[in-house]
Design a protein around this motif. Structure first.
Motif, PDB file in Angstrom:
ATOM      1  N   THR A 156      20.737  40.594  40.231  1.00 35.18           N
ATOM      2  CA  THR A 156      21.154  42.006  40.264  1.00 35.18           C
ATOM      3  C   THR A 156      22.338  42.227  41.209  1.00 35.18           C
ATOM      4  OG1 THR A 156      19.372  42.361  41.866  1.00 35.18           O
ATOM      5  CG2 THR A 156      18.956  43.034  39.574  1.00 35.18           C
ATOM      6  N   TYR A 157      22.380  41.512  42.352  1.00 39.14           N
ATOM      7  CA  TYR A 157      23.467  41.757  43.312  1.00 39.14           C
ATOM      8  C   TYR A 157      24.839  41.364  42.758  1.00 39.14           C
ATOM      9  CZ  TYR A 157      23.550  36.754  44.533  1.00 39.14           C
ATOM     10  OH  TYR A 157      23.652  35.386  44.479  1.00 39.14           O
ATOM     11  N   ALA A 158      24.851  40.540  41.697  1.00 40.80           N
ATOM     12  CA  ALA A 158      26.126  40.054  41.162  1.00 40.80           C
ATOM     13  C   ALA A 158      26.665  40.917  40.028  1.00 40.80           C
ATOM     14  CB  ALA A 158      25.985  38.607  40.695  1.00 40.80           C
ATOM     15  N   LEU A 159      26.002  42.040  39.751  1.00 40.93           N
ATOM     16  CA  LEU A 159      26.543  42.953  38.737  1.00 40.93           C
ATOM     17  C   LEU A 159      27.738  43.698  39.329  1.00 40.93           C
ATOM     18  CD1 LEU A 159      26.351  44.462  35.983  1.00 40.93           C
ATOM     19  CD2 LEU A 159      24.886  46.130  37.166  1.00 40.93           C
ATOM     20  N   GLY A 160      28.904  43.533  38.712  1.00 35.20           N
ATOM     21  CA  GLY A 160      30.106  44.237  39.164  1.00 35.20           C
ATOM     22  C   GLY A 160      30.432  45.389  38.225  1.00 35.20           C
ATOM     23  N   ILE A 161      30.774  46.539  38.793  1.00 35.91           N
ATOM     24  CA  ILE A 161      31.216  47.704  38.008  1.00 35.91           C
ATOM     25  C   ILE A 161      32.367  48.357  38.781  1.00 35.91           C
ATOM     26  CG2 ILE A 161      30.567  49.947  37.015  1.00 35.91           C
ATOM     27  CD1 ILE A 161      27.636  49.006  37.093  1.00 35.91           C
ATOM     28  N   PHE A 162      33.460  48.665  38.090  1.00 34.86           N
ATOM     29  CA  PHE A 162      34.664  49.186  38.753  1.00 34.86           C
ATOM     30  C   PHE A 162      35.292  50.302  37.914  1.00 34.86           C
ATOM     31  CE2 PHE A 162      34.056  44.680  39.295  1.00 34.86           C
ATOM     32  CZ  PHE A 162      34.160  44.483  40.660  1.00 34.86           C
ATOM     33  N   VAL A 163      35.736  51.340  38.596  1.00 33.59           N
ATOM     34  CA  VAL A 163      36.461  52.420  37.924  1.00 33.59           C
ATOM     35  C   VAL A 163      37.707  52.752  38.735  1.00 33.59           C
ATOM     36  CG1 VAL A 163      36.383  54.834  37.170  1.00 33.59           C
ATOM     37  CG2 VAL A 163      34.319  53.409  36.996  1.00 33.59           C
ATOM     38  N   ASP A 164      38.854  52.640  38.124  1.00 35.41           N
ATOM     39  CA  ASP A 164      40.111  52.987  38.809  1.00 35.41           C
ATOM     40  C   ASP A 164      41.177  53.190  37.726  1.00 35.41           C
ATOM     41  OD1 ASP A 164      42.102  53.432  40.698  1.00 35.41           O
ATOM     42  OD2 ASP A 164      41.733  51.587  41.822  1.00 35.41           O
ATOM     43  N   ARG A 165      42.390  53.546  38.162  1.00 30.44           N
ATOM     44  CA  ARG A 165      43.472  53.599  37.166  1.00 30.44           C
ATOM     45  C   ARG A 165      44.086  52.198  37.081  1.00 30.44           C
ATOM     46  NH1 ARG A 165      44.671  58.838  35.572  1.00 30.44           N
ATOM     47  NH2 ARG A 165      43.692  60.398  36.891  1.00 30.44           N
ATOM     48  N   PHE A 166      43.215  51.237  36.757  1.00 26.02           N
ATOM     49  CA  PHE A 166      43.604  49.828  36.798  1.00 26.02           C
ATOM     50  C   PHE A 166      44.718  49.493  35.822  1.00 26.02           C
ATOM     51  CE2 PHE A 166      39.057  49.028  38.167  1.00 26.02           C
ATOM     52  CZ  PHE A 166      39.365  48.445  39.386  1.00 26.02           C
ATOM     53  N   LEU A 167      45.521  48.513  36.240  1.00 24.01           N
ATOM     54  CA  LEU A 167      46.364  47.784  35.316  1.00 24.01           C
ATOM     55  C   LEU A 167      45.555  46.561  34.916  1.00 24.01           C
ATOM     56  CD1 LEU A 167      49.131  47.039  34.044  1.00 24.01           C
ATOM     57  CD2 LEU A 167      49.646  45.866  36.200  1.00 24.01           C
ATOM     58  N   ARG A 168      45.283  46.430  33.612  1.00 25.89           N
ATOM     59  CA  ARG A 168      44.546  45.255  33.153  1.00 25.89           C
ATOM     60  C   ARG A 168      45.544  44.198  32.697  1.00 25.89           C
ATOM     61  NH1 ARG A 168      39.530  44.110  29.160  1.00 25.89           N
ATOM     62  NH2 ARG A 168      40.368  42.173  28.350  1.00 25.89           N
ATOM     63  N   VAL A 169      45.426  42.995  33.247  1.00 27.54           N
ATOM     64  CA  VAL A 169      46.349  41.915  32.889  1.00 27.54           C
ATOM     65  C   VAL A 169      45.560  40.827  32.166  1.00 27.54           C
ATOM     66  CG1 VAL A 169      47.979  40.204  33.764  1.00 27.54           C
ATOM     67  CG2 VAL A 169      47.761  42.422  34.920  1.00 27.54           C
ATOM     68  N   ASP A 170      45.922  40.593  30.910  1.00 25.01           N
ATOM     69  CA  ASP A 170      45.238  39.571  30.118  1.00 25.01           C
ATOM     70  C   ASP A 170      46.033  38.278  30.124  1.00 25.01           C
ATOM     71  OD1 ASP A 170      42.826  40.833  28.548  1.00 25.01           O
ATOM     72  OD2 ASP A 170      44.411  42.349  28.659  1.00 25.01           O
ATOM     73  N   GLU A 171      45.321  37.182  30.270  1.00 28.33           N
ATOM     74  CA  GLU A 171      45.945  35.855  30.214  1.00 28.33           C
ATOM     75  C   GLU A 171      45.342  35.116  29.015  1.00 28.33           C
ATOM     76  OE1 GLU A 171      48.187  35.001  32.500  1.00 28.33           O
ATOM     77  OE2 GLU A 171      47.808  36.510  34.055  1.00 28.33           O
ATOM     78  N   THR A 172      45.921  33.979  28.675  1.00 27.33           N
ATOM     79  CA  THR A 172      45.380  33.170  27.580  1.00 27.33           C
ATOM     80  C   THR A 172      44.029  32.584  27.994  1.00 27.33           C
ATOM     81  OG1 THR A 172      47.665  32.603  27.139  1.00 27.33           O
ATOM     82  CG2 THR A 172      45.997  31.307  25.992  1.00 27.33           C
TER      83      THR A 172
END
Ligand code: ZN
Length: 477
Positions: free
Chosen positions: A229-245
């Motif tokens: 349970t401690y390793a569940l990450g949740i984030f909310v921001d005006r993020f820039l999402r950067v996708d890589e291959t």
């Protein structure tokens, strides 16, 4: 006159009396009796899956709304379910879609639910909890600056919009999620997050849906492998999402999805810490075996906090954005998230190996690993040390956990050599990520003996158990 008065009084007393938390016939539900956090968890309860829908209507404030359905199993008959919860007000609880009685006890940080019939081994149930309001406040016992665990709100400041995220290790998840909040009960997660339009939500697992609904957007994430349970990450921001291959370092050569989330205006110096993520994933999967999850990346957050190995998506505060810490959190995906401490005193097994990965990275870059180990040894000589199983919460993330923990693995490597050390690590991950996916210190020592022999176990055991600091082990000279 008397009788009615008396019965009125009796009635008043009866209605004022607290509802008993347990039927008189059954003993109170046992916790998991963790040596450091004895109140956490419920013995016999097995949460298989959390299906969570969070609504963050105003990122940066502490308000949240949640609806979670837990898929439950049990290893003994349970007349009541006692979840850890120090969260917002509970509005409704349903057992297989039927309303059932519940009691939220803030002092005990428990939500007690009484099902229509006991949950029995072999049985299964769906428990739904609806809640809304302010997450509980839980102070971290050991961090040098005051640190509230669990739900984090980053208020808007100047041009910067508010943000929200979670930082839970060790026991903060139950500030925003009713849960069996102990690492021995790992589970899979579906996390849906509804945020105002313009915001981006990110969470552990693969993104499996996104719906724009006018004023809001809803993001869905599927964490298909069990995590603590401690390793569940949740984030909310005006993020820039950067996708890589995607890169083929996963189980069976599976492609691992690569994505990172950066707050607006993240400096280039911070982003530089993550340029070599693919290289680190490749190096560590050579040492540890296939990467255990379907995705990896980081979510950068702005408050001064410790970094955290949230599953598939490490939490990286600006102040922790160095390549060394980045590699440390990648290593935790194997050691911590796939192979999880059975109890909190076993956390050195996670931190020791994650710290050891820093040494492996140093060597990969052509640096002197033995000198790195010598620095740990000097630090511990100077600051003092203790046997590795922590006995108090303040010890969980101290110098001994990290650096003596790392030297324990260095001692094993010194004993058996590089090739056998690599074989050992890969077999260890395979063995202890299976089943419950946890490892205890005694199980680790028994595995050292089984794989590396009695001599190796003896020298490793000194590192684990002796009050004094054993001499610096020497590798490769
Ligand atoms: Zn760590």
């Amino acid at each position: 006159m008397r009788r009615p008065l008396l019965s009125l009084l009796a009635l008043a007393l009866l209605t004022a009396a607290p509802v008993p938390a347990q039927p008189a016939s059954s003993p109170p539900a046992e916790t998991l009796r963790d040596p450091i956090f004895p109140g956490l968890g419920q013995a016999g309860l097995d949460v298989r899956h959390y299906d969570l829908h969070l609504t963050v209507a105003e990122p940066g404030t502490r308000e949240v709304r949640g609806v979670v359905t837990l898929t439950l199993a049990s290893t003994r008959p349970l007349a009541q379910i006692r979840l850890d919860f120090l969260g917002p007000g509970v509005e409704a609880v349903r057992w297989n879609d039927r309303a059932v009685p519940f009691q939220a006890d803030e002092t005990a940080a428990k939500l007690t639910v009484t099902p229509p019939a006991p949950l029995r081994p072999g049985g299964a149930a769906r428990l739904t909890v609806e809640y809304a309001g302010t997450p509980g406040e839980l102070e971290d016992p050991d961090f040098p600056t005051p640190l509230m665990l669990g739900w984090q709100a980053v208020p808007a400041e100047g041009a910067r919009a508010g943000a929200s995220f979670v930082l839970s290790e060790p026991n903060g998840t139950h500030t925003f999620l009713p849960s069996n909040d102990h690492p021995s009960d790992k589970a899979t997660f579906t996390t849906r997050v509804t945020v105002p339009r313009g915001y981006v939500a990110a969470a552990s697992g693969l993104e499996t849906g996104r719906v724009d609904g006018g004023d809001t957007s809803t993001f869905t994430f599927t964490q298909g492998e069990p995590i603590p349970t401690y390793a569940l990450g949740i984030f909310v921001d005006r993020f820039l999402r950067v996708d890589e291959t995607a890169i083929p370092v996963g189980v069976g050569g599976r492609a691992v999805v690569r994505r990172d989330f950066f707050p607006p205006e993240t400096p280039g110096t911070v982003r530089a810490a993550y340029r070599r993520t693919d290289e680190a994933l490749r190096l560590l999967s050579e040492w540890f075996g296939p990467y255990p999850f379907g995705a990896y990346g980081v979510a950068v957050v702005t408050p001064r906090l410790p970094a955290l190995e949230t599953a598939t998506l490490s939490t990286m505060p600006l102040n922790m954005s160095t390549e060394r810490v980045a590699v440390h959190e990648i290593a935790h995906q194997w050691f911590g998230n796939a192979v999880t401490p059975a109890t909190w005193p076993d956390v050195w097994l996670s931190e020791g190996m994650a710290a050891y990965a820093e040494l492996l990275w140093t060597e990969h870059l052509g640096g002197d690993g033995q000198a790195y180990a010598a620095r740990w040894h000097a630090n511990l000589t100077r600051a003092g040390t203790r046997p590795l199983r922590a006995t108090r919460a303040e010890e969980l993330f101290d110098l001994s956990t990290y650096q003596r923990g790392a030297l324990t693995f260095h001692a094993l490597r010194a004993e058996i050599g590089d090739a056998a050390f690599g074989d050992f690590l890969r077999a260890y991950v395979t063995r202890f990520s299976a089943g419950a996916g946890t490892v205890s210190t005694p199980a680790f020592l028994a595995f050292v003996r089984e794989r590396a022999g009695a001599e190796a176990e003896k020298s490793v055991r000194r590192w684990v158990e002796e009050p004094e600091l054993p001499p610096l082990p020497v590798v490769g000279r």
